[in-house]
Design an enzyme around this catalytic site. Structure first.
Site, PDB file in Angstrom:
ATOM      1  CG  ASP A   1      -5.538   0.088 -24.699  1.00 34.11           C
ATOM      2  OD1 ASP A   1      -6.559  -0.151 -25.354  1.00 34.11           O
ATOM      3  OD2 ASP A   1      -4.724  -0.785 -24.353  1.00 34.11           O
TER       4      ASP A   1
ATOM      5  CD  GLU B   1      -0.575  -4.846  10.653  1.00 36.52           C
ATOM      6  OE1 GLU B   1      -0.648  -3.604  10.593  1.00 36.52           O
ATOM      7  OE2 GLU B   1      -1.596  -5.585  10.705  1.00 36.52           O
TER       8      GLU B   1
ATOM      9  NE  ARG C   1      -4.793  -4.815 -22.471  1.00 31.82           N
ATOM     10  CZ  ARG C   1      -4.942  -3.768 -23.276  1.00 31.82           C
ATOM     11  NH1 ARG C   1      -4.144  -2.722 -23.133  1.00 31.82           N
ATOM     12  NH2 ARG C   1      -5.862  -3.751 -24.204  1.00 31.82           N
TER      13      ARG C   1
ATOM     14  N   PRO D   1       0.806  -1.233   0.000  1.00 33.75           N
ATOM     15  CG  PRO D   1      -0.868  -1.576   1.590  1.00 33.75           C
ATOM     16  CD  PRO D   1       0.449  -2.126   1.114  1.00 33.75           C
TER      17      PRO D   1
END
Length: 247
Positions: A168, A116, A153, A89
């Site tokens: 895209d 954790e 991709r 994160p």
């Protein structure tokens, strides 16, 4: 490209990574993909890969030893260990530009965490820390799958049409323009006439302007710092006037 994943739950990758475009890339030899269960590399009898943090606190931390041993295994006989990516994160937020950058590499290794967090020393073997956004998942597996899919991709010959990746959303700095297919009319909704005109110059201009319109309406933040061409500045003023008139 070679991709290794270090995970406690290798079976999570069995379905998603062997379907669709990524699955075809593996089948066609464009991608060498392998998941390694790093629990197999722990040296303790209980096969534990986590322990309580020094100094106290809630939760458990992944130990450094099993991760280092697993990395040694997947990097052996590799002239270039490539980039080692930690899903965390606190990492840099993943975007299309990063996917394009990773697609240039020969070897990527993803470390999927749980519990954790990580023993801080694991980061000494990491080249990149990546986050999908400001939220927390149960583990790094889903995040790794997203990054892998977005990256693979972009490899040559993975998509049927090379132009698809170029056009895209986010690749050009703008969201992608609207698309239409048959039938021409459905429940009163009609495909724009310009797309049926056969005039490729007008079609290209319409698509470019509509990409700008969609970005302005849905993601105006993407236009901050965007370098507008002279024509785009004209289109943007037209779009603003058109939107005012519709209101």
């Amino acid at each position: 490209m070679k991709i290794d994943v270090l995970s406690l739950f290798p079976e999570m990758f069995t379905g998603p990574m062997y379907q669709s475009m990524v699955g075809n890339a593996i089948k066609n030899g464009i991608l060498d993909f392998k998941v390694t269960d790093f629990r197999q590399f722990t040296t303790n009898k209980q096969k534990h890969v986590d322990d309580t943090p020094y100094g106290g606190g809630a939760g458990m931390l992944l130990q450094v030893q099993p991760i280092f041993a697993a990395l040694d295994e997947v990097q052996k006989d590799q002239p270039n260990p490539g980039r080692v990516i930690l899903l965390d994160p606190a990492g840099k937020r993943f975007d299309q530009k990063m996917a394009e950058e990773l697609a240039q590499e020969e070897h990527l290794t993803f470390i999927c965490g749980h519990y954790e967090g990580y023993d801080e020393r694991i980061r000494s073997r990491v080249t990149d820390e990546i986050s999908l956004g400001d939220f927390v998942l149960t583990g790094g597996e889903l995040g790794a799958m997203v990054v892998i899919d977005a990256t693979v991709r972009l490899l040559p010959d993975v998509l049927g049409n090379r132009e698809s990746a170029i056009e895209d959303s986010f690749s050009t700095g703008l969201l992608e323009h609207p698309h239409y297919t048959r039938p021409v009319e459905y429940e009163g909704m009609v495909v724009p006439e310009v797309l049926r005109s056969g005039n490729h110059k007008l079609i290209a201009e319409w698509r470019h302007k509509e990409s700008l319109r969609r970005t302005y309406l849905r993601r105006p933040d993407m236009l901050e710092g965007y370098e507008f061409t002279k024509q785009e500045k004209i289109w943007l003023e037209e779009i603003k006037n058109e939107e005012k008139q519709e209101k």
